[in-house]
Scaffold this active site. Structure first.
Site, PDB file in Angstrom:
ATOM      1  N   GLY A   1       0.691  -5.067   1.012  1.00  0.00           N
ATOM      2  CA  GLY A   1      -0.574  -5.089   0.317  1.00  0.00           C
ATOM      3  C   GLY A   1      -0.288  -5.719  -1.064  1.00  0.00           C
ATOM      4  O   GLY A   1      -1.200  -6.419  -1.880  1.00  0.00           O
TER       5      GLY A   1
ATOM      6  N   ALA B   1       0.897  -1.285  -0.085  1.00  0.00           N
ATOM      7  CA  ALA B   1       0.101  -0.072  -0.060  1.00  0.00           C
ATOM      8  C   ALA B   1       0.816   0.977   0.009  1.00  0.00           C
ATOM      9  O   ALA B   1       2.119   1.076   0.219  1.00  0.00           O
ATOM     10  CB  ALA B   1      -0.960   0.104   1.235  1.00  0.00           C
TER      11      ALA B   1
ATOM     12  N   GLU C   1      -0.490  -9.416  -0.325  1.00  0.00           N
ATOM     13  CA  GLU C   1      -1.825  -9.622   0.037  1.00  0.00           C
ATOM     14  C   GLU C   1      -2.850  -9.616  -1.297  1.00  0.00           C
ATOM     15  O   GLU C   1      -3.564 -10.497  -1.237  1.00  0.00           O
ATOM     16  CB  GLU C   1      -2.378  -8.454   0.967  1.00  0.00           C
ATOM     17  CG  GLU C   1      -2.015  -8.595   2.213  1.00  0.00           C
ATOM     18  CD  GLU C   1      -2.214  -7.459   3.421  1.00  0.00           C
ATOM     19  OE1 GLU C   1      -1.710  -6.339   2.972  1.00  0.00           O
ATOM     20  OE2 GLU C   1      -2.566  -7.571   4.377  1.00  0.00           O
TER      21      GLU C   1
ATOM     22  N   GLU D   1       4.675  -4.886   7.440  1.00  0.00           N
ATOM     23  CA  GLU D   1       3.581  -3.937   8.246  1.00  0.00           C
ATOM     24  C   GLU D   1       4.159  -3.683   9.714  1.00  0.00           C
ATOM     25  O   GLU D   1       4.217  -2.621  10.299  1.00  0.00           O
ATOM     26  CB  GLU D   1       2.290  -4.362   8.431  1.00  0.00           C
ATOM     27  CG  GLU D   1       1.565  -4.240   6.976  1.00  0.00           C
ATOM     28  CD  GLU D   1       1.696  -5.518   6.010  1.00  0.00           C
ATOM     29  OE1 GLU D   1       2.619  -6.207   6.361  1.00  0.00           O
ATOM     30  OE2 GLU D   1       0.908  -5.610   5.147  1.00  0.00           O
TER      31      GLU D   1
END
Ligand code: DAK
Length: 261
Positions: free
Chosen positions: A108, A63, A111, A131
């Site tokens: 992300g 992200a 993910e 993270e």
């Protein structure tokens, strides 16, 4: 679209996240464009999707940290929902999605690849959930999908240590199905997609639904899900044709493409 390219080759749709200067990191605009792209897929003609990243270095490096860094609690939740909605749309998309992971798949990025049905990667791919090193938890389903894919022990190790792993280790733990030299990755993904596309489309879709829905249910319920989706196939012309072709003793006959009916 500024950050997402979509191209159809035969019966395969290829979605490319194209924000190379930020290693294809997912900001709100990318997530919105991905959502719109998925909505635009013509399910009458496209039978398999490939998701990849632009360039030779990165699939998706996570992200967008710049965008996330100033979020308030409410904005963080809204950003998370936007991501989760797109990821879930990919996961439950009616046709299979192959992630062709061509480099970094971090946070992300890892993910989003896990929201796809099948993952294959290039030999320079790097996976990880960094993270906790940024002071957050994986927020686009990482704690859930990684544990389901590689088992809770290995998922916890990767998430708690925030250690990145290379392609060979990703293969060993079952995070990816195969590793290819970078220059062969897309051809391998397209070949796999074409192999899926030649099979009866409604049967393939029902398999995806049976596996996904069954994994969320207990075995007694899961078997009923399978029975229903199996039964549904007998209302299709493709089942009638596929079985009649097998039973036909005329070995000269050439198999016609399935009709998606
Ligand atoms: N976000 C924004 N920009 C990024 C980025 C990212 N994730 N990753 C790379 N970039 C940018 C860099 O800032 C740099 O920009 P410029 O300085 O050139 O303007 C450019 O891409 C090239 O990166 P580097 O110069 O760093 O390239 P290197 O080859 O040296 O390093 C790297 C490559 C991938 C090792 C490094 O860029 C890196 O460590 N990137 C960050 C990887 C990362 O930590 N990803 C995880 C992000 S956290 C949630 C929802 C979602 C999430 C969490 C919660 N909730 C709903 C709760 C998700 C979180 C994440 O994904």
């Amino acid at each position: 679209m500024e950050f997402v390219l979509y191209e159809v080759k035969g019966q395969t749709g290829i979605i490319t996240i194209s924000r190379e200067k930020a290693l294809n990191a997912l900001n709100s605009a990318v997530l919105e464009e991905l959502d719109k792209t998925l909505d635009s897929v013509d399910l009458d003609t496209v039978r398999c999707l490939i998701l990849t990243g632009a360039g030779q270095k990165s699939f998706v490096a996570g992200a967008d940290i710049g965008e996330m860094s100033t979020l308030t609690k409410a904005e963080g939740e809204a950003f998370g929902k936007k991501g989760n909605d797109v990821f879930r749309k990919l996961e439950t998309f009616p046709i299979p999605v192959i992630a062709a992971i061509n480099g970094f798949a971090l946070g992300g990025g890892c993910e989003i690849s896990m929201s796809c049905d099948i993952r294959i990667c290039s030999d320079n791919a790097v996976f990880g959930q960094p993270e906790v090193g940024l002071g957050i938890t994986p927020g686009f389903g990482g704690t859930q999908r990684l544990a389901r894919l590689v088992g809770p022990g290995m998922a916890k190790q990767m998430i708690y240590t925030a250690r990145n792993i290379k392609a060979d280790e990703a293969l060993r733990i079952g995070l990816v199905n195969a590793v290819y030299p970078q220059e062969e990755l897309m051809a391998a993904a397209e070949k796999m997609a074409a192999g899926i596309a030649k099979n009866a489309p409604i049967a393939v879709r029902n398999c995806k639904k049976a596996i996904n829905d069954g994994l969320e249910a207990g075995m007694d319920e899961a078997i009923v899900i399978e029975e229903k989706l199996f039964g549904d196939c007998f209302e299709t012309e493709d089942q009638k044709y596929g079985m009649a072709f097998f039973l036909d003793k005329n070995k000269e006959k050439v198999k016609e493409p399935f009709q998606n009916k």
